[in-house]
Design a protein around this motif. Structure first.
Motif, PDB file in Angstrom:
ATOM      1  N   ILE A  55      46.373  34.910  36.514  1.00 22.04           N
ATOM      2  CA  ILE A  55      45.120  34.120  37.348  1.00 22.04           C
ATOM      3  C   ILE A  55      44.698  35.033  38.087  1.00 22.04           C
ATOM      4  O   ILE A  55      43.168  35.614  38.275  1.00 22.04           O
ATOM      5  CB  ILE A  55      45.723  32.796  37.748  1.00 22.04           C
ATOM      6  CG1 ILE A  55      45.513  32.149  36.446  1.00 22.04           C
ATOM      7  CG2 ILE A  55      44.779  32.743  38.503  1.00 22.04           C
ATOM      8  CD1 ILE A  55      46.401  30.477  37.168  1.00 22.04           C
ATOM      9  N   CYS A  56      45.182  35.825  38.714  1.00 20.99           N
ATOM     10  CA  CYS A  56      44.744  36.893  40.084  1.00 20.99           C
ATOM     11  C   CYS A  56      44.020  37.614  39.672  1.00 20.99           C
ATOM     12  O   CYS A  56      42.680  38.386  40.246  1.00 20.99           O
ATOM     13  CB  CYS A  56      45.465  37.160  41.519  1.00 20.99           C
ATOM     14  SG  CYS A  56      45.391  38.172  42.258  1.00 20.99           S
ATOM     15  N   TYR A  57      44.972  38.695  38.834  1.00 24.70           N
ATOM     16  CA  TYR A  57      44.129  39.809  38.362  1.00 24.70           C
ATOM     17  C   TYR A  57      43.566  39.835  37.020  1.00 24.70           C
ATOM     18  O   TYR A  57      42.470  40.730  36.959  1.00 24.70           O
ATOM     19  CB  TYR A  57      45.660  40.849  37.654  1.00 24.70           C
ATOM     20  CG  TYR A  57      45.168  41.852  37.569  1.00 24.70           C
ATOM     21  CD1 TYR A  57      44.850  43.086  38.278  1.00 24.70           C
ATOM     22  CD2 TYR A  57      45.592  42.213  35.805  1.00 24.70           C
ATOM     23  CE1 TYR A  57      44.465  43.707  37.195  1.00 24.70           C
ATOM     24  CE2 TYR A  57      45.007  43.467  35.346  1.00 24.70           C
ATOM     25  CZ  TYR A  57      44.286  44.348  36.559  1.00 24.70           C
ATOM     26  OH  TYR A  57      44.363  45.744  35.900  1.00 24.70           O
ATOM     27  N   PHE A  58      43.984  39.066  36.279  1.00 27.10           N
ATOM     28  CA  PHE A  58      42.874  38.676  35.285  1.00 27.10           C
ATOM     29  C   PHE A  58      41.953  37.906  35.016  1.00 27.10           C
ATOM     30  O   PHE A  58      40.385  37.725  34.592  1.00 27.10           O
ATOM     31  CB  PHE A  58      43.943  38.789  33.545  1.00 27.10           C
ATOM     32  CG  PHE A  58      42.621  38.191  32.310  1.00 27.10           C
ATOM     33  CD1 PHE A  58      42.307  39.162  31.444  1.00 27.10           C
ATOM     34  CD2 PHE A  58      42.428  36.598  32.069  1.00 27.10           C
ATOM     35  CE1 PHE A  58      41.588  39.573  30.467  1.00 27.10           C
ATOM     36  CE2 PHE A  58      41.928  36.864  30.747  1.00 27.10           C
ATOM     37  CZ  PHE A  58      41.288  38.220  29.972  1.00 27.10           C
ATOM     38  N   GLY A  59      42.240  36.903  35.179  1.00 26.72           N
ATOM     39  CA  GLY A  59      41.218  35.461  35.435  1.00 26.72           C
ATOM     40  C   GLY A  59      40.221  35.311  36.646  1.00 26.72           C
ATOM     41  O   GLY A  59      38.863  35.026  36.047  1.00 26.72           O
ATOM     42  N   VAL A  60      40.285  35.820  37.049  1.00 24.95           N
ATOM     43  CA  VAL A  60      39.252  35.906  38.673  1.00 24.95           C
ATOM     44  C   VAL A  60      38.597  36.883  38.463  1.00 24.95           C
ATOM     45  O   VAL A  60      37.153  37.707  38.441  1.00 24.95           O
ATOM     46  CB  VAL A  60      39.491  36.653  40.118  1.00 24.95           C
ATOM     47  CG1 VAL A  60      38.858  37.055  41.236  1.00 24.95           C
ATOM     48  CG2 VAL A  60      40.841  35.683  40.918  1.00 24.95           C
ATOM     49  N   ASN A  61      38.883  38.165  37.881  1.00 24.11           N
ATOM     50  CA  ASN A  61      38.190  39.492  37.105  1.00 24.11           C
ATOM     51  C   ASN A  61      37.345  38.585  35.981  1.00 24.11           C
ATOM     52  O   ASN A  61      36.402  39.128  35.736  1.00 24.11           O
ATOM     53  CB  ASN A  61      38.007  40.764  36.161  1.00 24.11           C
ATOM     54  CG  ASN A  61      39.285  41.100  37.848  1.00 24.11           C
ATOM     55  OD1 ASN A  61      39.917  41.552  38.053  1.00 24.11           O
ATOM     56  ND2 ASN A  61      38.528  42.412  38.228  1.00 24.11           N
ATOM     57  N   LEU A  62      37.520  37.765  35.266  1.00 22.88           N
ATOM     58  CA  LEU A  62      36.888  37.239  34.224  1.00 22.88           C
ATOM     59  C   LEU A  62      35.643  36.245  34.636  1.00 22.88           C
ATOM     60  O   LEU A  62      34.911  36.553  33.488  1.00 22.88           O
ATOM     61  CB  LEU A  62      37.856  36.206  33.505  1.00 22.88           C
ATOM     62  CG  LEU A  62      37.461  35.314  31.660  1.00 22.88           C
ATOM     63  CD1 LEU A  62      37.009  36.591  31.102  1.00 22.88           C
ATOM     64  CD2 LEU A  62      38.587  34.430  31.427  1.00 22.88           C
ATOM     65  N   LEU A  63      36.059  35.652  35.449  1.00 21.81           N
ATOM     66  CA  LEU A  63      34.594  34.774  35.629  1.00 21.81           C
ATOM     67  C   LEU A  63      33.417  35.579  36.729  1.00 21.81           C
ATOM     68  O   LEU A  63      32.513  34.773  37.510  1.00 21.81           O
ATOM     69  CB  LEU A  63      35.493  33.820  37.084  1.00 21.81           C
ATOM     70  CG  LEU A  63      36.590  32.741  36.534  1.00 21.81           C
ATOM     71  CD1 LEU A  63      36.665  31.955  37.436  1.00 21.81           C
ATOM     72  CD2 LEU A  63      35.330  31.674  35.516  1.00 21.81           C
TER      73      LEU A  63
END
Length: 239
Positions: free
Chosen positions: A216-224
């Protein structure tokens, strides 16, 4: 894996020379660096005649590199001029420590997930099952310890960099918030793990939760693509 390691190394060095800065300025470059770190971790156990990480690091390396070179990140494939916030000596220190921490924590967490699966799996040779669980717990604890150290250094150096770039050590940016949550869950893991009753299944459950928090920290935040760290993000939109 050795061939992949040298190919990724060549790509990183070439991009570094071409761009004039360490290739860690966006999500695409950090994914390449992550796959490079995973390939290194994959080769280290062989030197120590341990192969518990091999089934984890090999597919993780190819999956990470495959996603990095997919069509989703084509707008990041070309090197560009760094935005003012990234034109700092802290770029190498902060990002490299964070990605190193992510790589080690992901590997250690996956060992904990494997421990949980084996614990609830019926095995005819119970002695072998106990030995395997102990080894997974031992190696998971050591690798998570290394990753936690890198993550701590990364967060601290990021705070210093944030003060230099934005005038504040902490801004409760989504990336910072999730990084703190990730650090907290693994701090809880160590608190449980140091107790005898926490060895094995109990601590492994906490580490498996940490596995999802990392993504979530690495991928999710970048996705948003929101917050102060959005300059290195991507969105799933057509060109």
């Amino acid at each position: 894996m050795i061939t992949s390691f040298f190919c990724i190394t060549g790509l990183l060095v070439t991009r570094w020379i071409y761009s004039g800065h360490l290739p860690l300025s966006n999500f695409y470059e950090s994914l390449i660096f992550l796959s490079w770190i995973l390939s290194i971790i994959h080769m280290v156990p062989y030197l120590k005649k341990q192969n518990y990480l091999s089934p984890i690091t090999a597919p993780s390396t190819f999956f990470t590199q495959g996603f990095a070179t997919s069509g989703l990140l084509t707008n990041m494939h070309q090197s560009g001029i760094l935005v003012p916030a990234l034109q700092s000596q802290w770029l190498m220190m902060h990002v490299s420590m964070m990605v190193l921490g992510y790589a080690a924590l992901l590997c250690g967490s996956l060992l904990s997930v494997a421990l949980i699966v084996i614990t609830f799996r019926k095995v005819s040779r119970n002695y072998y099952k106990v030995q395997l669980i102990q080894q997974l717990d031992h190696w998971g604890f050591r690798i998570i310890g290394i990753g936690f150290l890198f993550l701590t250094i990364g967060i601290l150096s990021g705070a210093v960099w944030a003060n230099e770039a934005w005038g504040s050590y902490w801004n409760w940016d989504p990336k910072e918030t999730w990084a703190l949550l990730t650090w907290t869950i693994f701090a809880i893991y160590f608190h449980i793990r140091v107790n005898k009753n926490g060895e094995g299944l109990n601590s492994a459950i906490i580490a498996s939760i940490g596995f999802f928090l990392i993504w979530i920290c690495y991928f999710g935040v970048n996705l948003l693509g929101i917050g102060l760290h959005s300059y290195g993000s991507f969105t799933l939109t057509s060109n």
